[in-house]
Design a protein around this motif. Structure first.
Motif, PDB file in Angstrom:
ATOM      1  N   VAL A  11       0.859  -1.186   0.000  1.00  0.00           N
ATOM      2  CA  VAL A  11       0.000   0.000   0.000  1.00  0.00           C
ATOM      3  C   VAL A  11       0.894   1.234   0.000  1.00  0.00           C
ATOM      4  CG1 VAL A  11      -1.633   1.372   1.351  1.00  0.00           C
ATOM      5  CG2 VAL A  11      -1.925  -1.102   1.181  1.00  0.00           C
ATOM      6  N   VAL A  12       0.590   2.180  -0.877  1.00  0.00           N
ATOM      7  CA  VAL A  12       1.271   3.479  -0.885  1.00  0.00           C
ATOM      8  C   VAL A  12       0.198   4.561  -0.790  1.00  0.00           C
ATOM      9  CG1 VAL A  12       2.751   5.077  -2.140  1.00  0.00           C
ATOM     10  CG2 VAL A  12       3.195   2.615  -2.267  1.00  0.00           C
ATOM     11  N   HIS A  13       0.204   5.280   0.310  1.00  0.00           N
ATOM     12  CA  HIS A  13      -0.777   6.358   0.536  1.00  0.00           C
ATOM     13  C   HIS A  13      -0.089   7.689   0.234  1.00  0.00           C
ATOM     14  CE1 HIS A  13      -2.528   9.513   3.156  1.00  0.00           C
ATOM     15  NE2 HIS A  13      -3.667   8.993   2.764  1.00  0.00           N
ATOM     16  N   ALA A  14      -0.518   8.359  -0.842  1.00  0.00           N
ATOM     17  CA  ALA A  14       0.155   9.589  -1.278  1.00  0.00           C
ATOM     18  C   ALA A  14      -0.806  10.771  -1.375  1.00  0.00           C
ATOM     19  CB  ALA A  14       0.833   9.370  -2.630  1.00  0.00           C
ATOM     20  N   ALA A  15      -1.974  10.665  -0.761  1.00  0.00           N
ATOM     21  CA  ALA A  15      -2.980  11.727  -0.877  1.00  0.00           C
ATOM     22  C   ALA A  15      -2.601  12.936  -0.036  1.00  0.00           C
ATOM     23  CB  ALA A  15      -4.346  11.204  -0.445  1.00  0.00           C
ATOM     24  N   GLY A  16      -3.035  14.102  -0.490  1.00  0.00           N
ATOM     25  CA  GLY A  16      -2.779  15.310   0.279  1.00  0.00           C
ATOM     26  C   GLY A  16      -3.485  16.503  -0.327  1.00  0.00           C
ATOM     27  N   VAL A  17      -3.887  17.435   0.525  1.00  0.00           N
ATOM     28  CA  VAL A  17      -4.536  18.675   0.109  1.00  0.00           C
ATOM     29  C   VAL A  17      -3.908  19.821   0.889  1.00  0.00           C
ATOM     30  CG1 VAL A  17      -6.685  20.005   0.172  1.00  0.00           C
ATOM     31  CG2 VAL A  17      -6.729  17.603  -0.511  1.00  0.00           C
ATOM     32  N   LEU A  18      -3.651  20.944   0.219  1.00  0.00           N
ATOM     33  CA  LEU A  18      -3.120  22.128   0.876  1.00  0.00           C
ATOM     34  C   LEU A  18      -4.206  23.194   0.994  1.00  0.00           C
ATOM     35  CD1 LEU A  18       0.392  22.584  -0.798  1.00  0.00           C
ATOM     36  CD2 LEU A  18      -0.083  21.762   1.509  1.00  0.00           C
ATOM     37  N   ARG A  36      -8.723  15.284   6.330  1.00  0.00           N
ATOM     38  CA  ARG A  36      -9.451  14.091   5.885  1.00  0.00           C
ATOM     39  C   ARG A  36      -8.623  13.202   4.945  1.00  0.00           C
ATOM     40  NH1 ARG A  36     -14.278  16.129   4.382  1.00  0.00           N
ATOM     41  NH2 ARG A  36     -15.246  15.576   6.366  1.00  0.00           N
ATOM     42  N   PRO A  37      -8.013  13.734   3.880  1.00  0.00           N
ATOM     43  CA  PRO A  37      -7.249  12.841   2.991  1.00  0.00           C
ATOM     44  C   PRO A  37      -6.014  12.258   3.643  1.00  0.00           C
ATOM     45  CG  PRO A  37      -6.987  15.132   2.328  1.00  0.00           C
ATOM     46  CD  PRO A  37      -8.062  15.114   3.370  1.00  0.00           C
ATOM     47  N   LYS A  38      -5.517  12.899   4.685  1.00  0.00           N
ATOM     48  CA  LYS A  38      -4.367  12.356   5.405  1.00  0.00           C
ATOM     49  C   LYS A  38      -4.810  11.357   6.477  1.00  0.00           C
ATOM     50  CE  LYS A  38      -0.814  14.695   3.654  1.00  0.00           C
ATOM     51  NZ  LYS A  38       0.381  14.055   3.082  1.00  0.00           N
ATOM     52  N   VAL A  39      -5.569  11.857   7.431  1.00  0.00           N
ATOM     53  CA  VAL A  39      -5.906  11.063   8.617  1.00  0.00           C
ATOM     54  C   VAL A  39      -6.925   9.975   8.299  1.00  0.00           C
ATOM     55  CG1 VAL A  39      -6.872  11.158  10.938  1.00  0.00           C
ATOM     56  CG2 VAL A  39      -5.346  12.982  10.139  1.00  0.00           C
ATOM     57  N   ASP A  40      -8.085  10.358   7.767  1.00  0.00           N
ATOM     58  CA  ASP A  40      -9.143   9.381   7.525  1.00  0.00           C
ATOM     59  C   ASP A  40      -8.725   8.321   6.519  1.00  0.00           C
ATOM     60  OD1 ASP A  40     -10.452  11.073   9.184  1.00  0.00           O
ATOM     61  OD2 ASP A  40     -12.123  11.521   7.851  1.00  0.00           O
ATOM     62  N   ALA A  41      -8.127   8.771   5.410  1.00  0.00           N
ATOM     63  CA  ALA A  41      -7.751   7.814   4.361  1.00  0.00           C
ATOM     64  C   ALA A  41      -6.693   6.840   4.849  1.00  0.00           C
ATOM     65  CB  ALA A  41      -7.251   8.573   3.129  1.00  0.00           C
ATOM     66  N   ALA A  42      -5.673   7.347   5.543  1.00  0.00           N
ATOM     67  CA  ALA A  42      -4.601   6.467   6.021  1.00  0.00           C
ATOM     68  C   ALA A  42      -5.125   5.467   7.051  1.00  0.00           C
ATOM     69  CB  ALA A  42      -3.475   7.306   6.620  1.00  0.00           C
ATOM     70  N   ASN A  44      -8.196   4.337   7.368  1.00  0.00           N
ATOM     71  CA  ASN A  44      -9.043   3.351   6.687  1.00  0.00           C
ATOM     72  C   ASN A  44      -8.198   2.309   5.965  1.00  0.00           C
ATOM     73  OD1 ASN A  44     -11.404   4.544   7.547  1.00  0.00           O
ATOM     74  ND2 ASN A  44     -11.623   5.833   5.730  1.00  0.00           N
ATOM     75  N   LEU A  45      -7.103   2.733   5.338  1.00  0.00           N
ATOM     76  CA  LEU A  45      -6.198   1.785   4.693  1.00  0.00           C
ATOM     77  C   LEU A  45      -5.571   0.845   5.721  1.00  0.00           C
ATOM     78  CD1 LEU A  45      -4.419   4.092   2.093  1.00  0.00           C
ATOM     79  CD2 LEU A  45      -5.898   2.141   1.578  1.00  0.00           C
ATOM     80  N   HIS A  46      -5.207   1.409   6.866  1.00  0.00           N
ATOM     81  CA  HIS A  46      -4.643   0.575   7.940  1.00  0.00           C
ATOM     82  C   HIS A  46      -5.654  -0.477   8.401  1.00  0.00           C
ATOM     83  CE1 HIS A  46      -3.185  -0.659  11.865  1.00  0.00           C
ATOM     84  NE2 HIS A  46      -4.234  -0.083  12.449  1.00  0.00           N
ATOM     85  N   GLU A  47      -6.888  -0.056   8.636  1.00  0.00           N
ATOM     86  CA  GLU A  47      -7.918  -0.985   9.097  1.00  0.00           C
ATOM     87  C   GLU A  47      -8.215  -2.057   8.043  1.00  0.00           C
ATOM     88  OE1 GLU A  47     -10.035  -1.114  12.075  1.00  0.00           O
ATOM     89  OE2 GLU A  47      -8.195  -0.163  12.770  1.00  0.00           O
ATOM     90  N   ALA A  48      -8.224  -1.643   6.770  1.00  0.00           N
ATOM     91  CA  ALA A  48      -8.586  -2.587   5.704  1.00  0.00           C
ATOM     92  C   ALA A  48      -7.505  -3.619   5.431  1.00  0.00           C
ATOM     93  CB  ALA A  48      -8.904  -1.813   4.424  1.00  0.00           C
ATOM     94  N   ALA A  84       2.960   9.128  13.182  1.00  0.00           N
ATOM     95  CA  ALA A  84       2.552   8.374  14.370  1.00  0.00           C
ATOM     96  C   ALA A  84       1.922   7.037  13.981  1.00  0.00           C
ATOM     97  CB  ALA A  84       1.577   9.202  15.197  1.00  0.00           C
ATOM     98  N   LEU A  85       1.178   7.025  12.878  1.00  0.00           N
ATOM     99  CA  LEU A  85       0.560   5.772  12.430  1.00  0.00           C
ATOM    100  C   LEU A  85       1.624   4.755  12.036  1.00  0.00           C
ATOM    101  CD1 LEU A  85      -1.874   4.065  11.642  1.00  0.00           C
ATOM    102  CD2 LEU A  85      -1.933   5.250   9.440  1.00  0.00           C
ATOM    103  N   ALA A  86       2.709   5.214  11.429  1.00  0.00           N
ATOM    104  CA  ALA A  86       3.799   4.300  11.075  1.00  0.00           C
ATOM    105  C   ALA A  86       4.378   3.653  12.328  1.00  0.00           C
ATOM    106  CB  ALA A  86       4.872   5.049  10.298  1.00  0.00           C
ATOM    107  N   HIS A  87       4.596   4.453  13.376  1.00  0.00           N
ATOM    108  CA  HIS A  87       5.108   3.890  14.637  1.00  0.00           C
ATOM    109  C   HIS A  87       4.080   2.930  15.243  1.00  0.00           C
ATOM    110  CE1 HIS A  87       8.911   5.991  15.316  1.00  0.00           C
ATOM    111  NE2 HIS A  87       8.346   7.088  14.823  1.00  0.00           N
TER     112      HIS A  87
END
Length: 379
Positions: A11-18, A36-42, A44-48, A84-87
């Motif tokens: 999985v590669v999560h590369a989403a982002g909004v400025l 949302r594109p950082k926290v929620d998406a990442a 959800n990918l972790h849970e899935a 923090a999610l990586a850790h």
């Protein structure tokens, strides 16, 4: 189930909004839009995928979460969550690597959404852009490092050294200049005052004006100080809230003064700003510039004296300062209908625009606290 059935191996999560802006302008909507594109998406990918045997789980984070960034409190928070999610995943025995990227070139990465002024500011901060070739090479090296959080970034050590007092995380890489005084900035102030004291009033003003125009040229990326019109408003020159803060910081270092964050807006031209700096450096000792004096009529018998100003507009404007904030930060003052008027919007709403006494919109510019107006008191 869909993830498992399709045999996902990485999985590669590369989403982002400025949505950059000073802290005071960050509404809950602007925070949610960036998080949302950082926290929620990442998450959800972790849970899935947490029950899958993945080879890699890669998160595209940013240096802003490590070092901070002007106007990027929302973006920095989102990227810190990724780190923090990586850790967290590593603690669970799951693969994870968070890449806290530095800026990429205009044709790649999120820097493409920034203005030329923003790009130059990042370069002056000592982090030149990464080319796609350098970025992909760093991507491979980061995954091979085995670390949960890595910083793939180019550093311009000379630019960092020019900052004088580098970021605490950079001090091991750059030898900072020693302070000559325990009181931060006092040596710079004393040196500048000593340089100016021997000059006449006009010469003193011209030297400071050259200093201010030079710093403006650096911040805006102009060819030199002579290209800056000292009588032109900063906003007309192209300043926004972030470049205004950068100019304030650079002038603070050059003069040794502790300048307010709003100094560029309070003194909106180079001439006005020089007058303020002269007053701060010399106070009453600074000779006042010659100015015509107009005799004022007596106000002893005037029963009305203006002691303040106030205004109310949509967008939460309750003072002249709030109105300037709306203009300078580009605040969107359009909101949903007020809830304190007793209006039944659902029954009034008519998108076909045919019947009188109805509305075809659910938003507008409203004074939400208009209900607090005391109509009886004012007749």
């Amino acid at each position: 189930e869909l993830v498992a059935r399709h045999g996902v191996g990485a999985v590669v999560h590369a989403a982002g909004v400025l949505d950059d802006g000073t802290v005071e302008s960050l509404t809950s909507e602007r925070l949610v839009g960036v998080l949302r594109p950082k926290v929620d998406a990442a998450w959800n990918l972790h849970e899935a995928t947490k029950d899958l045997d993945l080879d890699a789980f890669v998160l595209f984070s940013s240096m802003s979460g490590i070092l901070g960034g002007p106007g990027q409190a929302n973006y920095a928070a989102g990227n810190t969550f990724l780190d923090a999610l990586a850790h967290h995943r590593r603690a669970l025995g799951l693969p994870a690597t968070s890449l806290a990227w530095g800026p990429w070139t205009q044709d790649a990465g999120m820097i493409g959404t920034l203005s030329d002024t923003d790009v130059r500011r990042i370069a002056r901060a000592g982090m030149p852009e990464l080319t796609p070739e350098q970025g992909t090479a760093l991507f491979d090296a980061a995954l091979a490092s085995g670390e949960p959080v890595v910083l793939p970034v180019r550093l311009d050590l000379a630019a960092l050294r020019e900052q004088g007092d580098p970021h605490p995380m950079m001090r091991g890489l750059v030898r900072g200049r020693r302070r000559r005084s325990a009181a931060g900035g006092s040596a710079a102030t004393a040196g500048l005052v000593q340089r100016l004291e021997g000059l006449g009033a006009e010469e003193r003003r011209e030297v400071l004006l050259d200093l201010v125009r030079g710093q403006i040229a650096v911040v805006l990326g102009h060819a030199g100080a002579q290209t800056v019109d000292p009588a032109r408003a900063f906003q007309d020159l192209g300043f926004d809230s972030l470049t205004a803060v950068e100019l304030r910081n650079r002038l603070g270092k050059a003069t040794g003064l502790r300048l307010p964050a709003t100094v560029v807006f309070d003194y909106p031209t180079a001439h006005a700003l020089v007058g303020y700096l002269l007053d701060e450096l010399f106070g009453a000792a600074e000779p006042a510039a010659a100015a015509p004096v107009t005799a004022l009529s007596s106000v002893a018998d005037d029963p009305v004296v203006i002691v303040g100003m106030a205004c109310r507009y949509p967008g939460g404007v309750a003072s002249p300062e709030d109105l300037w904030r709306v203009v300078s930060d580009g605040v969107d003052a359009v909101t949903e209908f007020p809830v304190n008027r007793g209006w039944d919007i659902d029954s009034l709403y008519n998108p076909d625009r045919e019947a009188s006494g109805t509305t075809y919109t659910r938003a507008g510019g409203f004074l939400h606290d208009a209900g607090a107006f005391d109509a009886e008191f004012f007749g």
